[in-house]
Design an enzyme around this catalytic site. Structure first.
Site, mmCIF file in Angstrom:
data_model
loop_
_atom_site.group_PDB
_atom_site.id
_atom_site.type_symbol
_atom_site.label_atom_id
_atom_site.label_comp_id
_atom_site.label_asym_id
_atom_site.label_seq_id
_atom_site.Cartn_x
_atom_site.Cartn_y
_atom_site.Cartn_z
ATOM 1 N N TYR A 39 0.663 -1.212 0.041
ATOM 2 C CA TYR A 39 0.111 0.019 -0.163
ATOM 3 C C TYR A 39 0.988 1.293 0.061
ATOM 4 O O TYR A 39 1.880 1.277 -0.714
ATOM 5 C CB TYR A 39 -0.995 -0.088 1.176
ATOM 6 C CG TYR A 39 -2.101 0.858 1.157
ATOM 7 C CD1 TYR A 39 -3.031 0.782 -0.164
ATOM 8 C CD2 TYR A 39 -2.497 1.910 2.025
ATOM 9 C CE1 TYR A 39 -3.987 1.589 -0.355
ATOM 10 C CE2 TYR A 39 -3.635 2.691 1.736
ATOM 11 C CZ TYR A 39 -4.435 2.566 0.574
ATOM 12 O OH TYR A 39 -5.444 3.404 0.177
ATOM 13 N N LYS A 94 -20.646 -20.002 -10.356
ATOM 14 C CA LYS A 94 -20.056 -19.570 -11.848
ATOM 15 C C LYS A 94 -18.504 -19.268 -11.488
ATOM 16 O O LYS A 94 -17.541 -19.824 -12.244
ATOM 17 C CB LYS A 94 -20.685 -18.438 -12.351
ATOM 18 C CG LYS A 94 -20.263 -18.399 -13.845
ATOM 19 C CD LYS A 94 -20.884 -19.318 -14.789
ATOM 20 C CE LYS A 94 -20.742 -19.110 -16.148
ATOM 21 N NZ LYS A 94 -21.724 -19.810 -17.282
#
Length: 759
Positions: A39, A94
């Site tokens: 970060y 899915k």
């Protein structure tokens, strides 16, 4: 839905934590430095690089392997318009399929918006996150407008799987079914029941393969779609027939070659099937209940070629055969679209695969049903591990050929290896092993010739070009077994070593055996008796160079086989032991476990010998061996006998083989946790190296370790046993070895014959 299934489904989705997918970090995050890079301020560097060159998003982020599964829940499975939130379990499912079949990461996104233009704007605004978009469960006709617009306005692959997935799989099935029926697609009369998204996409793809629009009749809820009907949508008008005398399905089906059902249960009757042309093709794809059941169709017409959407009947039209691999190929070349060329390439790859011999693990997954190209098998099974290579490669090639690829693949062999590694069925190391065997196929003897497993393995070995099999056993019995299992033994030699035809050979081998073992009190007569045993006969074939290697072990104990091997082929020059090891393929890489079958309690000298043998074999895999001698103690923390023997062995190894990367004794977690090991024991000789060989002083520990990894499924694959230390390639299979195990062991045996892996 029955109550047991409902309860099981709820538990599956709720426990041990809600949902079917999660996000996991792919980079270290345990230290402040890690977080600084992940970060602020470190993350600013790739951000600025991407600002200057947007294509670097593929280098610095997960974009290139991330697909969005997006739905508004207006046409969910067979549930209809249940809304975006209610459709979320389907979209998560899915995502799970994308991951397990093709290694693709997914964010499922449920958008609570039915206005197609607003839906389009929302998808466009989030598209930069993804490498591709899978539209799912959006009702017609809005789905056409949504997909077409997004494909035009986005530079990443977009596909509405409900349309194109079914089209691709059913087209592959149709091409093969027509081949079996002896019919040409250009002449086939096709009736399509249904006029939704799937129906239009399927029929358009059939047309691209040669189906004539004049031979196609499409039916919706009002009957046959004819040109004289008013108010037709653009899609329906395209397939409207000028045969205005046809009003109903019963009218259209007379003399038809093909029925494709994408509608609702029960619309096709037995009487209708009886009126179809000879060798009729019926794809009843309504789910879960088809337009006509498999049993009723077969009863009406035994010559019918039948496919459904169900897994409990032959020839399942299942989208999972296509969409994971289509996106895999598209992502890997950074395609800007999934175009018609890519869809057709996927179709042909799937169709061609069905005509090839079926891997044993696929047959086992379906209850050991014999599968071969024909009326009951003209579509590959979803569990077929070859799909990822065939379909993804075909799609990637088509993307490059049609100029929608932004990244070029030049080494297709390496790409296929990467695809298999993603699948987890065989990593790059195993692929190289098989490739090495194919470059110089050796003659391999199989002792347990009257075993179903051995017969199937020998057929697979020959088909893959890994070796030239010789099976020992009664030929008539073996041929009967092959006929029962529908196995083609052409090209495989069968030797009945007990028959009169091999009397002279038995005498020759007995003489050689007696000469080798005369100082052990053996006589020619005793040696001759031994030659009726397939293990003695087979190993003497190898010793006499009538064969290059041998596989046995399914029906014999290892101590017995060990003695037979020592008295026939003997030990490798310069060594006093032989051993076995198992290769365990983990996410972190390959790990070899030694000795898993032969030596029960190893002295320090034995451990030295076996460690050196293991190192030689690991180098043949193209790997640098980093060896840890395992105990329950760490570097002298306990004085138990096994710990002391391991400690003395390490000292001898350091003295005699100073270049060998080895240390111990140590616990397994110490060996495998590199950072913790080096921090706690900074003087260890393996510092900075990932251990890939574990040598155990006790057979019980090594055997239990590999059995545990195999049983709990923590390893991608467990391969072996791998023999080290015999003068010739004699390999022992596990008693419960599968066909796949024996195929892999055959490749291992060829490693000895070919010296090392090539490449």
């Amino acid at each position: 839905m029955n109550s047991k299934l409902a309860e099981a489904a709820r538990k599956y989705h709720a426990l041990p934590q809600p949902g079917k997918i999660e996000v996991k970090p792919t980079k270290p995050y345990s230290t402040q430095n890690d977080l600084t890079l992940a970060y602020s301020p470190g993350v600013a560097i790739p951000c600025l690089d991407i600002q200057k060159n947007p294509s670097q998003a593929y280098d610095f982020t997960s974009k290139g392997n991330l697909v969005a599964v997006i739905s508004n829940g207006t046409a969910v499975l067979g549930l209809g318009d249940i809304g975006a939130l209610a459709g979320k379990p389907v979209m998560e499912g899915k995502g799970l399929l994308f991951k397990i079949y093709a290694g693709i990461d997914v964010f499922d996104i449920e958008i609570d918006e039915k206005d197609p233009d607003k839906f389009i704007e929302i998808v466009k605004s989030i598209a930069p996150t993804f490498g591709g978009i899978n539209l799912e469960d959006i009702k017609a006709p809005e789905c056409f407008h949504i997909e077409q617009t997004l494909k035009k306005e986005l530079s990443i692959p977009v596909m509405h799987d409900d349309q194109h997935g079914t089209a691709i799989i059913s087209s592959a099935g149709l091409l093969n079914a027509l081949k079996i029926a002896g019919k040409r697609i250009e002449e086939a009369r096709i009736v399509v029941s249904g006029a939704g998204a799937s129906a239009f996409s399927c029929t358009k793809l059939y047309e691209s393969f040669g189906a004539q629009r004049s031979n196609i009749v499409m039916i919706d809820s009002k009957g046959v779609i004819t040109k004289d009907r008013e108010g037709l949508s653009e899609e329906k008008a395209y397939f409207a027939t000028d045969r205005t005398e046809l009003k109903t399905l019963a009218d259209a089906i007379v003399g038809a070659d093909v029925f494709v059902g994408l509608s609702r249960p029960g619309v096709l009757t037995q009487d209708m099937v009886r009126k179809m042309a000879p060798n009729p093709i019926v794809f009843a794809l309504a789910n879960p209940d088809p337009e006509i059941t498999y049993e009723k169709a077969k009863e009406a017409r035994p010559d019918v070629l039948m496919a459904t959407g169900r897994s409990d009947y032959p020839n399942q039209i299942n989208n999972v055969i296509g969409f994971p691999y289509i996106f895999r190929g598209a992502l890997d070349v950074r395609a800007t679209a999934i175009n018609e060329e890519m869809k057709k390439a996927a179709t042909l790859a799937i169709a061609e695969l069905a005509s090839e011999p079926v891997p044993e693990e696929v047959s086992q997954a379906y209850g050991n049903v014999r599968l071969h190209f024909g009326p009951d098998y003209f579509i590959p099974k979803p569990v077929d591990p070859r799909l990822i290579v065939r379909v993804s490669t075909a799609v990637a090639r088509a993307a490059m050929a049609s100029s929608v690829a932004q990244k070029e693949i030049t080494d297709w062999e390496a790409y296929e290896g990467e695809l298999m590694a993603r699948l987890g069925q065989m990593n790059h190391l195993m692929r190289r092993l098989h490739d090495s065997a194919r470059q110089a196929p050796r003659t391999m003897v199989y002792a347990a010739g009257e075993s179903d497993t051995v017969l199937k393995a020998a057929v697979e070995v020959l088909y893959q070009g890994l070796a030239k099999p010789i099976i020992l056993g009664d030929e008539s019995h073996i041929q009967d077994m092959a006929k029962h299992d529908d196995l083609d033994l052409a090209g495989i030699q069968i030797i009945n070593h007990r028959s009169d035809a091999f009397k002279e050979t038995r005498h020759r081998y007995a003489q050689l055996y007696a000469e080798q073992n005369w100082r052990k009190g053996g006589t020619f007569r005793e040696a001759l008796d031994k030659m009726y045993d397939p293990n003695y006969f087979g190993m003497m074939m190898v010793q006499n160079q009538d064969a290059d290697g041998m596989l046995t072990g399914l029906y014999s104990n290892y101590s017995y086989l060990s003695e037979v091997a020592r008295s026939t082929v003997g030990l490798a020059p310069g060594h006093n032991h032989f051993a076995t090891m198992h290769l365990v393929t983990l996410k972190s890489g390959p790990l070899f476990l030694v000795d898993t079958l032969i030596n029960r309690n190893l002295s320090a000298e034995s451990l030295v010998d076996i460690s050196v043998l293991a190192a030689e074999k690991v180098r043949c895999f193209g790997l640098q061996p980093n060896i840890a001698l395992i105990s329950f103690s760490d570097f002298g923390s306990d004085d138990a006998e096994s710990s002391c023997e391991a400690r003395r062995a390490v000292a001898l190894l350091h003295e005699r083989y100073p270049d060998l990367s080895v240390d111990g004794e140590m616990q397994i977690q110490t060996a495998l946790q590199l950072a913790q090991r080096d921090a706690k024991y900074p003087q260890n000789k393996l510092k900075g190296k990932q251990v890939n060989v574990l040598v155990f002083p006790r057979l019980s520990a090594a055997n239990a370790c590999y059995q545990l990894l195999k049983a709990v499924g923590n390893a991608d694959e467990v391969v072996g046993p791998i023999q080290v230390g015999l003068a010739r390639p004699i390999y022992f299979a596990d008693h419960d070895a599968s066909v796949k195990d024996i195929v892999n062991i055959t490749a291992m045996a060829s490693l000895d014959s070919n010296a090392c892996i090539v490449g």
